[in-house]
Write an enzyme that holds these catalytic residues in place. Structure first.
Site, PDB file in Angstrom:
ATOM      1  CE1 TYR A 193      -4.277   0.774  -0.584  1.00 39.92           C
ATOM      2  CE2 TYR A 193      -3.735   2.604   0.848  1.00 39.92           C
ATOM      3  CZ  TYR A 193      -4.572   2.019  -0.069  1.00 39.92           C
ATOM      4  OH  TYR A 193      -5.699   2.665  -0.476  1.00 39.92           O
TER       5      TYR A 193
ATOM      6  CG  HIS B 139       2.891   6.173   1.889  1.00 33.81           C
ATOM      7  ND1 HIS B 139       4.127   6.664   2.231  1.00 33.81           N
ATOM      8  CD2 HIS B 139       2.542   5.325   2.894  1.00 33.81           C
ATOM      9  CE1 HIS B 139       4.489   6.185   3.406  1.00 33.81           C
ATOM     10  NE2 HIS B 139       3.556   5.347   3.822  1.00 33.81           N
TER      11      HIS B 139
ATOM     12  CG  HIS C 170       6.170   2.813   1.282  1.00 37.63           C
ATOM     13  ND1 HIS C 170       4.820   3.053   1.396  1.00 37.63           N
ATOM     14  CD2 HIS C 170       6.497   2.043   2.355  1.00 37.63           C
ATOM     15  CE1 HIS C 170       4.351   2.464   2.470  1.00 37.63           C
ATOM     16  NE2 HIS C 170       5.342   1.843   3.082  1.00 37.63           N
TER      17      HIS C 170
ATOM     18  CD  GLN D 210       5.557  -5.922  10.907  1.00 33.84           C
ATOM     19  OE1 GLN D 210       6.483  -6.497  10.345  1.00 33.84           O
ATOM     20  NE2 GLN D 210       5.403  -4.605  10.828  1.00 33.84           N
TER      21      GLN D 210
ATOM     22  CG  ASP E   4       7.774   2.899  11.207  1.00 23.42           C
ATOM     23  OD1 ASP E   4       6.758   2.786  11.885  1.00 23.42           O
ATOM     24  OD2 ASP E   4       7.739   3.097   9.976  1.00 23.42           O
TER      25      ASP E   4
ATOM     26  CB  SER F 109       1.102   6.309   7.955  1.00 27.74           C
ATOM     27  OG  SER F 109       0.652   5.045   8.380  1.00 27.74           O
TER      28      SER F 109
HETATM   29  P1  AMP Z   1       5.573  -0.105   6.130  1.00 31.18           P
HETATM   30  O1  AMP Z   1       5.095  -0.512   4.777  1.00 31.18           O
HETATM   31  O2  AMP Z   1       4.639   0.808   6.848  1.00 31.18           O
HETATM   32  O3  AMP Z   1       6.060  -1.262   6.952  1.00 31.18           O
HETATM   33  O4  AMP Z   1       6.851   0.797   5.868  1.00 31.18           O
HETATM   34  C1  AMP Z   1       7.929   0.332   5.112  1.00 31.18           C
HETATM   35  C2  AMP Z   1       9.079   1.272   5.280  1.00 31.18           C
HETATM   36  O5  AMP Z   1       8.703   2.575   4.844  1.00 31.18           O
HETATM   37  C3  AMP Z   1       9.518   1.413   6.755  1.00 31.18           C
HETATM   38  O6  AMP Z   1      10.925   1.450   6.818  1.00 31.18           O
HETATM   39  C4  AMP Z   1       8.909   2.719   7.160  1.00 31.18           C
HETATM   40  O7  AMP Z   1       9.613   3.360   8.201  1.00 31.18           O
HETATM   41  C5  AMP Z   1       9.012   3.509   5.867  1.00 31.18           C
HETATM   42  N1  AMP Z   1       8.057   4.610   5.878  1.00 31.18           N
HETATM   43  C6  AMP Z   1       6.730   4.537   6.160  1.00 31.18           C
HETATM   44  N2  AMP Z   1       6.180   5.766   6.140  1.00 31.18           N
HETATM   45  C7  AMP Z   1       7.173   6.633   5.844  1.00 31.18           C
HETATM   46  C8  AMP Z   1       7.242   8.059   5.688  1.00 31.18           C
HETATM   47  N3  AMP Z   1       6.174   8.830   5.841  1.00 31.18           N
HETATM   48  N4  AMP Z   1       8.440   8.601   5.370  1.00 31.18           N
HETATM   49  C9  AMP Z   1       9.536   7.817   5.229  1.00 31.18           C
HETATM   50  N5  AMP Z   1       9.539   6.484   5.363  1.00 31.18           N
HETATM   51  C10 AMP Z   1       8.381   5.894   5.674  1.00 31.18           C
END
Ligand code: AMP
Length: 286
Positions: free
Chosen positions: A32, A34, A37, A61, A150, A185
Site C-alpha cells: 500500500y 505512498h 516508501h 508483527q 518508525d 502512512s
Molecule cells: P511499512 O510498509 O509501513 O512497513 O513501511 C515500510 C518502510 O517505509 C519502513 O521502513 C517505514 O519506516 C518507511 N516509511 C513509512 N512511512 C514513511 C514516511 N512517511 N516517510 C519515510 N519512510 C516511511
C-alpha cells in the site's frame, strides 16, 4: 521488473547478482505504497545497482486484535509505483511459505523490544526483527532502506545488525509528511477528513518539544512532556495520547538529565485518533 514469490528463486537470483558484482538494495515494506516508501525506493536506486522491494504484510508483527486482516492491500497499485520508481524485483511471498509448518525461530532484542512501542505492542519488534532478518537471508542485500518514521524500528534493527554481525548496511530516510505535517502512512486511509486535519497536532507537538529543549526553555524532561501533552489535549481533546518518550537514539534510554545532555535527542509519541493509532517522532542534536 520481475515479481518473485518463491523464496528459493529469490535467493538464487540474489546470489547470482552478488556473484556478478551487483550492489543490492532492499526496501522492506508491507505494501500500500505512498510517497514515503517511494523516497526509500529512490534512495536505493541512487545508491545500488539492483533494487528489491519486498511487499509482505507480516502476520508476526501484528498483535491479536490489531488490523492485520483489514490492513490496506492493493498489489496492482504497488506494482505500478514500483515500476515507476525503477524497482528491479518485487519480492512478494505468501505467509505460508515465509512461516512454514512448525515455525519456531524468532529474533528478539532484549529491552529494546519491550519499551515504548514494544510495551503497547508486545511482540511487535520480535516480529519485525524476525521478518527483516529473514528478508536479509533471502534477498542478500548490501544495503537496506528504512524510514525514520518508525524510529524504534530503526534503533532496534541497527542493534540486531550490530549484535548478530549481519553484513547489511542500514540506511535511514527522513519522514515524508503531508502538507500539514502529518507523517505519511498506509494507515492514514483509516482517518476521516477531520482526523486527518487534527493529526497535524502530532508534528506540531514534536516541534514544540524540540524548540523547548533547544532553547533550554524547560525545568526537566517531565516539563517538556507536560507541555507537549497539554498542547495535544487542548488542541484535539477527542484524541487519546498513549505515550511521549524523550530518549537517546541508540538504545532509547530515557534522558533524565536533559539540561546537561549533549547528543542526539529522539522524541517519540503515539496517539489514537478514534481507533487509529498514529506514531511519529522528531530527531535532533542538542
Ligand atoms: P511499512 O510498509 O509501513 O512497513 O513501511 C515500510 C518502510 O517505509 C519502513 O521502513 C517505514 O519506516 C518507511 N516509511 C513509512 N512511512 C514513511 C514516511 N512517511 N516517510 C519515510 N519512510 C516511511
Amino acid at each position: 521488473m520481475k515479481v518473485i514469490k518463491d523464496i528459493r528463486a529469490m535467493q538464487e537470483i540474489s546470489e547470482f547478482l552478488r556473484r556478478t558484482g551487483k550492489k543490492i538494495g532492499l526496501v522492506p515494506t508491507m505494501g500500500y505504497l505512498h510517497e514515503g516508501h517511494v523516497e526509500l525506493l529512490i534512495a536505493a536506486k541512487d545508491e545500488c545497482d539492483v533494487v528489491i522491494a519486498s511487499i509482505f504484510v507480516n502476520p508476526a508483527q501484528f498483535l491479536p486484535g490489531e488490523d492485520f486482516e483489514k490492513y490496506p492491500r492493493d498489489f496492482m497499485r504497488d506494482y505500478f509505483i514500483c515500476m515507476q520508481a525503477g524497482v528491479d524485483y518485487i519480492f512478494n511471498p505468501e505467509a505460508e511459505e515465509v512461516y512454514g509448518k512448525d515455525y519456531k525461530t524468532y529474533v528478539s532484542i532484549n529491552d529494546l523490544s519491550d519499551k515504548y512501542e514494544g510495551k503497547f505492542r508486545p511482540g511487535h519488534f520480535t516480529g519485525v526483527a524476525t521478518i527483516v532478518l529473514k528478508l536479509f537471508n533471502i534477498t542478500k542485500p548490501h544495503r537496506a532502506y528504512f524510514g525514520q518514521k518508525d524510529a524504534q524500528q530503526v534503533v532496534t534493527l541497527r542493534k540486531m545488525v550490530k549484535d548478530l554481525n549481519v553484513d547489511v548496511e542500514i540506511r535511514v530516510c527522513e519522514t515524508l509528511r503531508e502538507e500539514n505535517g502529518l507523517a505519511k502512512s498506509s494507515r492514514n486511509v483509516y482517518l476521516d477528513d477531520k482526523q486527518r486535519e487534527d493529526a497535524a497536532v502530532l508534528n506540531e507537538a514534536l516541534n514544540l518539544g524540540k524548540n523547548m529543549i533547544l532553547k533550554g526553555d524547560f525545568d526537566d524532561y517531565k516539563s517538556v512532556k507536560k507541555a507537549m501533552r497539554d498542547y495535544i489535549e487542548t488542541k484535539t481533546p477527542e484524541c487519546s495520547l498513549q505515550y511521549i518518550a524523550i530518549t537517546d537514539n541508540e538504545l532509547m534510554e530515557k534522558i533524565d538529565d536533559l539540561k546537561n545532555y549533549e547528543g542526539e535527542v529522539l522524541i517519540s509519541l503515539a496517539v489514537f485518533f478514534g481507533k487509529t493509532r498514529l506514531i511519529d517522532n522528531i530527531l535532533f542534536t542538542k
